[in-house]
Design a protein around this motif. Structure first.
Motif, PDB file in Angstrom:
ATOM      1  N   SER A  40       0.809  -1.224   0.000  1.00  0.00           N
ATOM      2  CA  SER A  40       0.000   0.000   0.000  1.00  0.00           C
ATOM      3  C   SER A  40       0.844   1.277   0.000  1.00  0.00           C
ATOM      4  O   SER A  40       0.297   2.368  -0.138  1.00  0.00           O
ATOM      5  CB  SER A  40      -0.934   0.004   1.212  1.00  0.00           C
ATOM      6  OG  SER A  40      -0.181  -0.036   2.403  1.00  0.00           O
ATOM      7  N   VAL A  41       2.161   1.163   0.139  1.00  0.00           N
ATOM      8  CA  VAL A  41       3.029   2.339   0.082  1.00  0.00           C
ATOM      9  C   VAL A  41       3.093   2.804  -1.367  1.00  0.00           C
ATOM     10  O   VAL A  41       3.306   1.998  -2.278  1.00  0.00           O
ATOM     11  CB  VAL A  41       4.436   2.018   0.620  1.00  0.00           C
ATOM     12  CG1 VAL A  41       5.376   3.195   0.445  1.00  0.00           C
ATOM     13  CG2 VAL A  41       4.362   1.608   2.083  1.00  0.00           C
ATOM     14  N   ASP A  42       2.888   4.095  -1.606  1.00  0.00           N
ATOM     15  CA  ASP A  42       2.871   4.642  -2.966  1.00  0.00           C
ATOM     16  C   ASP A  42       4.167   4.327  -3.707  1.00  0.00           C
ATOM     17  O   ASP A  42       5.259   4.589  -3.215  1.00  0.00           O
ATOM     18  CB  ASP A  42       2.673   6.172  -2.937  1.00  0.00           C
ATOM     19  CG  ASP A  42       1.268   6.550  -2.497  1.00  0.00           C
ATOM     20  OD1 ASP A  42       0.362   5.707  -2.659  1.00  0.00           O
ATOM     21  OD2 ASP A  42       1.094   7.680  -2.003  1.00  0.00           O
ATOM     22  N   GLY A  43       4.016   3.742  -4.891  1.00  0.00           N
ATOM     23  CA  GLY A  43       5.161   3.444  -5.740  1.00  0.00           C
ATOM     24  C   GLY A  43       5.761   2.066  -5.524  1.00  0.00           C
ATOM     25  O   GLY A  43       6.612   1.637  -6.290  1.00  0.00           O
ATOM     26  N   CYS A  44       5.355   1.352  -4.497  1.00  0.00           N
ATOM     27  CA  CYS A  44       5.895   0.015  -4.232  1.00  0.00           C
ATOM     28  C   CYS A  44       5.035  -1.017  -4.951  1.00  0.00           C
ATOM     29  O   CYS A  44       3.812  -1.006  -4.841  1.00  0.00           O
ATOM     30  CB  CYS A  44       5.929  -0.273  -2.732  1.00  0.00           C
ATOM     31  SG  CYS A  44       6.745  -1.839  -2.339  1.00  0.00           S
ATOM     32  N   THR A  45       5.658  -1.917  -5.684  1.00  0.00           N
ATOM     33  CA  THR A  45       4.925  -2.911  -6.469  1.00  0.00           C
ATOM     34  C   THR A  45       5.160  -4.337  -5.970  1.00  0.00           C
ATOM     35  O   THR A  45       4.844  -5.300  -6.652  1.00  0.00           O
ATOM     36  CB  THR A  45       5.340  -2.832  -7.943  1.00  0.00           C
ATOM     37  OG1 THR A  45       6.751  -3.056  -8.026  1.00  0.00           O
ATOM     38  CG2 THR A  45       4.989  -1.492  -8.545  1.00  0.00           C
ATOM     39  N   ILE A  46       5.694  -4.486  -4.775  1.00  0.00           N
ATOM     40  CA  ILE A  46       5.984  -5.802  -4.209  1.00  0.00           C
ATOM     41  C   ILE A  46       4.719  -6.360  -3.559  1.00  0.00           C
ATOM     42  O   ILE A  46       3.895  -5.618  -3.032  1.00  0.00           O
ATOM     43  CB  ILE A  46       7.133  -5.704  -3.185  1.00  0.00           C
ATOM     44  CG1 ILE A  46       8.376  -5.127  -3.867  1.00  0.00           C
ATOM     45  CG2 ILE A  46       7.448  -7.057  -2.588  1.00  0.00           C
ATOM     46  CD1 ILE A  46       9.510  -4.810  -2.918  1.00  0.00           C
ATOM     47  N   LYS A  47       4.561  -7.681  -3.586  1.00  0.00           N
ATOM     48  CA  LYS A  47       3.376  -8.330  -3.027  1.00  0.00           C
ATOM     49  C   LYS A  47       3.289  -8.114  -1.517  1.00  0.00           C
ATOM     50  O   LYS A  47       4.303  -8.003  -0.821  1.00  0.00           O
ATOM     51  CB  LYS A  47       3.390  -9.827  -3.312  1.00  0.00           C
ATOM     52  CG  LYS A  47       3.178 -10.136  -4.774  1.00  0.00           C
ATOM     53  CD  LYS A  47       3.172 -11.625  -5.002  1.00  0.00           C
ATOM     54  CE  LYS A  47       3.011 -11.939  -6.475  1.00  0.00           C
ATOM     55  NZ  LYS A  47       3.056 -13.373  -6.743  1.00  0.00           N
ATOM     56  N   VAL A  48       2.060  -8.102  -1.011  1.00  0.00           N
ATOM     57  CA  VAL A  48       1.771  -7.848   0.402  1.00  0.00           C
ATOM     58  C   VAL A  48       2.205  -9.018   1.272  1.00  0.00           C
ATOM     59  O   VAL A  48       2.005 -10.169   0.918  1.00  0.00           O
ATOM     60  CB  VAL A  48       0.256  -7.598   0.582  1.00  0.00           C
ATOM     61  CG1 VAL A  48      -0.141  -7.633   2.034  1.00  0.00           C
ATOM     62  CG2 VAL A  48      -0.135  -6.283  -0.048  1.00  0.00           C
ATOM     63  N   LEU A  49       2.795  -8.692   2.437  1.00  0.00           N
ATOM     64  CA  LEU A  49       3.106  -9.689   3.449  1.00  0.00           C
ATOM     65  C   LEU A  49       2.084  -9.603   4.565  1.00  0.00           C
ATOM     66  O   LEU A  49       1.381 -10.550   4.858  1.00  0.00           O
ATOM     67  CB  LEU A  49       4.511  -9.480   4.012  1.00  0.00           C
ATOM     68  CG  LEU A  49       4.837 -10.319   5.260  1.00  0.00           C
ATOM     69  CD1 LEU A  49       4.989 -11.771   4.859  1.00  0.00           C
ATOM     70  CD2 LEU A  49       6.074  -9.814   5.945  1.00  0.00           C
TER      71      LEU A  49
END
Length: 165
Positions: free
Chosen positions: A10-19
């Protein structure tokens, strides 16, 4: 309903999957350490874009300036060794490299049977299966003794009959 694994941080600009907590691994653990997930720009991936420090190796650096292969060699053998991989390339036909064996290769260009022999005895042995002659005894894992009698009506698929039969 969207699965959690398909969502991104949910951090703007981050495209990594959620943990957890709507954040990726890096932002989640930063939040656990500092109380704030922080911006994307402050995340620095160690060794990103660097090559392995071993001469002749073209792999990306992961730990201590080395690729995973050389780091593991250093940890296990005490030396990084040569830059090339020690793995044998697969055989052209995908079969065991032992002459006369037509089984598909498993590892080290050997089928499962020859690989097990090589691992246990240091030698893959002949192409044929090592069968005992009639009357050969083996002790099974459950304690029963089995006799090799391939022609017996109660023989299993390997040709063994329980001794008490």
């Amino acid at each position: 309903m969207v699965k959690q694994l398909e969502r991104t941080c949910s951090v703007d600009g981050c495209t990594i999957k959620v943990l957890a907590g709507g954040w990726c691994t890096r932002h989640y653990y930063r939040w656990k350490r500092t109380g704030e997930p922080g911006p994307v720009e402050s995340l620095v991936i160690k060794n990103q874009g660097r090559l392995c420090s071993v001469d002749g190796c073209e792999r990306d650096s992961e730990k201590r300036g080395m690729c995973a292969m050389h780091y593991t060699r250093l940890r296990v053998d005490g030396s990084t060794g040569e830059s090339a991989s020690r793995r044998l390339p697969p055989t052209p036909d995908g079969l065991c490299r032992i002459e006369g064996c037509a089984s598909p290769s498993f590892a080290l260009q050997l089928c499962g049977m020859h690989h097990a022999r090589h691992k246990t005895h240091g030698d893959p042995g002949p192409a044929n299966r090592l069968r005992q002659k009639s009357g050969g005894l083996i002790r099974r894992g459950d304690g029963y003794v089995a006799v090799y009698e391939a022609d017996h009506p109660n023989a299993n698929s390997d040709g063994y009959v329980l001794q008490h039969r």
